[in-house]
Design a protein around this motif. Structure first.
Motif, PDB file in Angstrom:
ATOM      1  N   ASN A 198     -15.077  14.761   6.678  1.00 58.57           N
ATOM      2  CA  ASN A 198     -15.420  15.783   7.656  1.00 58.57           C
ATOM      3  C   ASN A 198     -14.257  16.744   7.887  1.00 58.57           C
ATOM      4  O   ASN A 198     -14.456  17.944   8.058  1.00 58.57           O
ATOM      5  N   ASP A 199     -13.043  16.211   7.881  1.00 58.72           N
ATOM      6  CA  ASP A 199     -11.868  17.078   8.015  1.00 58.72           C
ATOM      7  C   ASP A 199     -11.832  18.109   6.886  1.00 58.72           C
ATOM      8  O   ASP A 199     -11.511  19.275   7.109  1.00 58.72           O
ATOM      9  N   LYS A 200     -12.162  17.667   5.666  1.00 62.51           N
ATOM     10  CA  LYS A 200     -12.146  18.587   4.520  1.00 62.51           C
ATOM     11  C   LYS A 200     -13.186  19.691   4.695  1.00 62.51           C
ATOM     12  O   LYS A 200     -12.918  20.866   4.400  1.00 62.51           O
ATOM     13  N   ILE A 201     -14.377  19.337   5.176  1.00 60.27           N
ATOM     14  CA  ILE A 201     -15.404  20.345   5.403  1.00 60.27           C
ATOM     15  C   ILE A 201     -14.929  21.358   6.441  1.00 60.27           C
ATOM     16  O   ILE A 201     -15.114  22.570   6.279  1.00 60.27           O
ATOM     17  N   ASN A 202     -14.292  20.870   7.505  1.00 57.91           N
ATOM     18  CA  ASN A 202     -13.798  21.788   8.533  1.00 57.91           C
ATOM     19  C   ASN A 202     -12.693  22.694   7.993  1.00 57.91           C
ATOM     20  O   ASN A 202     -12.608  23.871   8.371  1.00 57.91           O
ATOM     21  N   ARG A 203     -11.837  22.171   7.111  1.00 59.64           N
ATOM     22  CA  ARG A 203     -10.822  23.018   6.483  1.00 59.64           C
ATOM     23  C   ARG A 203     -11.473  24.095   5.618  1.00 59.64           C
ATOM     24  O   ARG A 203     -11.068  25.267   5.640  1.00 59.64           O
ATOM     25  N   ASP A 204     -12.473  23.684   4.833  1.00 63.16           N
ATOM     26  CA  ASP A 204     -13.164  24.638   3.958  1.00 63.16           C
ATOM     27  C   ASP A 204     -13.867  25.716   4.779  1.00 63.16           C
ATOM     28  O   ASP A 204     -13.843  26.905   4.420  1.00 63.16           O
ATOM     29  N   LYS A 205     -14.497  25.331   5.877  1.00 62.66           N
ATOM     30  CA  LYS A 205     -15.188  26.299   6.725  1.00 62.66           C
ATOM     31  C   LYS A 205     -14.195  27.279   7.345  1.00 62.66           C
ATOM     32  O   LYS A 205     -14.471  28.488   7.434  1.00 62.66           O
ATOM     33  N   ALA A 206     -13.045  26.770   7.774  1.00 59.42           N
ATOM     34  CA  ALA A 206     -12.027  27.653   8.355  1.00 59.42           C
ATOM     35  C   ALA A 206     -11.538  28.660   7.319  1.00 59.42           C
ATOM     36  O   ALA A 206     -11.318  29.844   7.640  1.00 59.42           O
ATOM     37  N   ALA A 207     -11.375  28.213   6.064  1.00 59.51           N
ATOM     38  CA  ALA A 207     -10.950  29.124   4.994  1.00 59.51           C
ATOM     39  C   ALA A 207     -12.007  30.189   4.737  1.00 59.51           C
ATOM     40  O   ALA A 207     -11.682  31.373   4.545  1.00 59.51           O
ATOM     41  N   MET A 208     -13.284  29.781   4.745  1.00 58.19           N
ATOM     42  CA  MET A 208     -14.371  30.736   4.534  1.00 58.19           C
ATOM     43  C   MET A 208     -14.460  31.743   5.680  1.00 58.19           C
ATOM     44  O   MET A 208     -14.783  32.925   5.458  1.00 58.19           O
ATOM     45  N   GLU A 209     -14.185  31.299   6.887  1.00 57.59           N
ATOM     46  CA  GLU A 209     -14.174  32.215   8.031  1.00 57.59           C
ATOM     47  C   GLU A 209     -13.131  33.303   7.836  1.00 57.59           C
ATOM     48  O   GLU A 209     -13.417  34.498   8.036  1.00 57.59           O
ATOM     49  N   ARG A 210     -11.930  32.899   7.444  1.00 59.53           N
ATOM     50  CA  ARG A 210     -10.841  33.872   7.273  1.00 59.53           C
ATOM     51  C   ARG A 210     -11.159  34.867   6.154  1.00 59.53           C
ATOM     52  O   ARG A 210     -10.888  36.065   6.273  1.00 59.53           O
ATOM     53  N   ILE A 211     -11.732  34.351   5.054  1.00 59.59           N
ATOM     54  CA  ILE A 211     -12.087  35.233   3.936  1.00 59.59           C
ATOM     55  C   ILE A 211     -13.137  36.248   4.371  1.00 59.59           C
ATOM     56  O   ILE A 211     -13.041  37.444   4.053  1.00 59.59           O
ATOM     57  N   PHE A 212     -14.128  35.794   5.117  1.00 58.05           N
ATOM     58  CA  PHE A 212     -15.186  36.687   5.579  1.00 58.05           C
ATOM     59  C   PHE A 212     -14.633  37.741   6.534  1.00 58.05           C
ATOM     60  O   PHE A 212     -14.944  38.938   6.407  1.00 58.05           O
ATOM     61  N   ILE A 213     -13.802  37.329   7.474  1.00 54.23           N
ATOM     62  CA  ILE A 213     -13.219  38.263   8.439  1.00 54.23           C
ATOM     63  C   ILE A 213     -12.384  39.318   7.724  1.00 54.23           C
ATOM     64  O   ILE A 213     -12.471  40.518   8.024  1.00 54.23           O
TER      65      ILE A 213
END
Length: 216
Positions: free
Chosen positions: A125-140
């Protein structure tokens, strides 16, 4: 007496194995002296009373604890939430416009429903949250919208302030040598909390032993 803080990540919804009964059983297994909770001192009593419309598993458990147990509950969040609907609107953008983000969120939710709190407090779950945070930054960065960038920046800063405040208040409380405690918090905070604690331990002696891997 040593001080231990066991971090239990939650998802703020009651579905499948992520239910109040499972969480209460885990709390009883740990048998803490104190439960720290992601709420302000002003709002916590209101949460307990809102039985008609506010029933995440954490609150259901804390209602029982307050009535039936000697375990102390200590709300440890900051006051004055600066968001006014902007946050909800921003968070809806990610799954709507980033397919991989939506897919990751779906996997995360399904696994939480299937496996419960063991999954929420796992490295997967930690890995999924890291991946989601990275995707958020890329999108922003890709959108380049000033208002959205400001909202996202404010949100990250607010979470940083909240997490620092939780740690500060818990360490302050732990200076009284209170033994084993639990921090109930949204599982997405686990990664940043762990990073902060590791950094603090390298700089000076912590007043508590933080445990992020209770189920391992």
């Amino acid at each position: 007496m040593s001080n231990k803080v066991i971090v239990l990540g939650t998802m703020h919804d009651s579905e499948g194995e992520c239910n109040a009964s499972s969480l209460l059983q885990i709390v009883h297994e740990i048998s803490p002296n104190t439960i720290y909770f992601e709420a302000t001192e002003a709002k916590y009593p209101q949460m307990l009373k809102a039985v008609d419309h506010f029933n995440p598993p954490e609150i259901q458990v804390l209602r029982k604890i307050e009535k039936e147990s000697t375990i102390k509950v200590k709300p440890v969040d900051l006051d004055n939430d600066p968001f006014d609907g902007r946050l909800e609107a921003m968070l809806e953008l990610f799954p709507k416009h980033v397919p991989d983000y939506k897919y990751a969120s779906l996997i995360q939710r399904n696994e939480s429903i299937r496996l419960g709190f063991r999954f929420l407090n796992s490295s997967d779950n930690d890995k999924i949250n890291r991946d989601k945070a990275a995707m958020e930054r890329i999108f922003i960065d890709k959108v380049q919208d000033d208002f959205l960038m400001k909202t996202y920046s404010d949100w990250l800063e607010w979470n940083d302030q909240r997490e620092n405040y939780w740690i500060s208040k818990i360490h302050e409380h732990c200076s009284n040598k209170i033994g084993t405690t639990v921090l109930l918090v949204g599982s997405a905070h686990r990664i940043r909390l762990k990073e902060k604690i590791v950094k603090m331990k390298s700089q000076y002696q912590s007043t508590a032993d933080w445990e992020f891997n209770y189920f391992e």
